[in-house]
Design an enzyme around this catalytic site. Sequence first.
Site, short mmCIF file in Angstrom:
data_model
loop_
_atom_site.label_atom_id
_atom_site.label_comp_id
_atom_site.label_asym_id
_atom_site.label_seq_id
_atom_site.Cartn_x
_atom_site.Cartn_y
_atom_site.Cartn_z
N ILE A 95 0.82 -1.21 0.00
CA ILE A 95 0.00 0.00 0.00
C ILE A 95 0.85 1.26 0.00
O ILE A 95 0.33 2.37 0.00
CB ILE A 95 -0.97 0.02 1.20
CG1 ILE A 95 -0.21 -0.13 2.53
CG2 ILE A 95 -2.01 -1.06 1.06
CD1 ILE A 95 -1.11 -0.07 3.75
N GLY A 96 2.16 1.09 -0.01
CA GLY A 96 3.04 2.24 -0.07
C GLY A 96 4.48 1.81 -0.23
O GLY A 96 4.89 0.77 0.28
N GLY A 98 8.46 3.46 -0.05
CA GLY A 98 9.33 4.60 0.24
C GLY A 98 10.49 4.65 -0.71
O GLY A 98 10.63 3.80 -1.60
N SER A 102 12.12 1.22 1.95
CA SER A 102 10.96 0.84 2.75
C SER A 102 9.77 0.46 1.88
O SER A 102 9.64 0.92 0.75
CB SER A 102 10.56 1.97 3.71
OG SER A 102 10.10 3.09 2.99
N VAL A 104 5.39 -0.51 2.60
CA VAL A 104 4.29 -0.61 3.55
C VAL A 104 3.30 -1.64 3.03
O VAL A 104 2.84 -1.54 1.88
CB VAL A 104 3.59 0.75 3.75
CG1 VAL A 104 2.47 0.61 4.79
CG2 VAL A 104 4.58 1.81 4.18
N LYS A 119 5.17 -0.99 8.11
CA LYS A 119 6.23 -0.39 7.30
C LYS A 119 7.53 -1.14 7.58
O LYS A 119 8.01 -1.16 8.71
CB LYS A 119 6.38 1.09 7.64
CG LYS A 119 7.41 1.84 6.80
CD LYS A 119 7.39 3.32 7.17
CE LYS A 119 8.31 4.14 6.29
NZ LYS A 119 8.23 5.59 6.64
N ASP A 212 7.58 18.55 7.07
CA ASP A 212 7.44 17.94 5.74
C ASP A 212 5.96 17.71 5.42
O ASP A 212 5.55 16.62 5.04
CB ASP A 212 8.21 16.62 5.67
CG ASP A 212 8.43 16.14 4.24
OD1 ASP A 212 8.37 16.99 3.32
OD2 ASP A 212 8.67 14.94 4.03
#
Length: 320
Positions: A95-96, A98, A102, A104, A119, A212
């Site tokens: 779902i993600g 990096g 990384s 996720v 993560k 950020d």
Amino acid sequence: RPFDLLGESKGGFQGSGAVLVCREVFWDFPTLGVTMEPIPPVSSTASPQHGEPVTKTGSDGGIRSGSSCASRASSSGQTTLATVHDKYTLTEQVIGVGPEISVVKRAVQRHSGKHVAVKTIAKDKCTERVRVVVTREVSVGKSLAPHPNIVPIYEVFESTRSVYLVMEEADCDLCDLLEERGPLCEEDAAGLFIQIATGLDAMHRMGFVHRDVKPENILITNGAMAKICDFGLCKSFDPALPDSANPLKTVCGSRLYMAPEVLLGKPYSKACDVWGAAIVLCIMLTNAPPFDPALSPPLLVEAIASYRYELAGAAWEDVS
């Protein structure tokens, strides 16, 4: 999906052609001669990879917990550090992702069936700078008090190869939402913006500056809830003191969302988060930032530093 609960009125989730503007993270350490503030390691004890148990025994023969991992007692009185796989079933649904180190994935807590996000950070790919960012994310995430507009970090595990952050599951981030649906109507944008501002205000009251703020770091959960995440560039300060007594100096963030004083290497305060949130609001309304992302880095910095922008054009016709 949560954004299906949001409106589709004129100027809302219509059309496509979303502009990708928030994937870059920027540090200018060599140029300005500044460094990230040092903080302690994630933990002093690493648990093994799944299937490679390590045991520890306390001085009294009883349980001694690891600093970053859950533990369980064996029949011999020893303590085995639990791995993330002991407590969670990690799926292959990504779902993600990096920047290189990384990923996720969705996961399920074994004893409760609760859905979470895990993560995974590859330690062998971490530079010293990335290690500092990861450590800061863990430290800040575990320090923040529970808040409906801040993504909580439930648990942290560390193996010989990876660090695992167990977090609240979300359906998407704001960047993905805008890519799929286009600009939001004013009512929806206002609703999300209020939640973002509320989360930032809570962080500031707790003594943390995010540094950020951008669509990629705002998750959308059930009920169209906005939650701030990714605390790797956060900095603590004393909220009881005036901003002038808490000057921040590290130049960091995502260039398109950085306040002028940050880009210019001047002392700055928590107000840099307010600037970032305002840029996010513009993007929610028009699907484009007020500053041209196609500009070269020097010209973009010059435009931001001189406040050279226009809230006009076809994208703003439906905005009151």
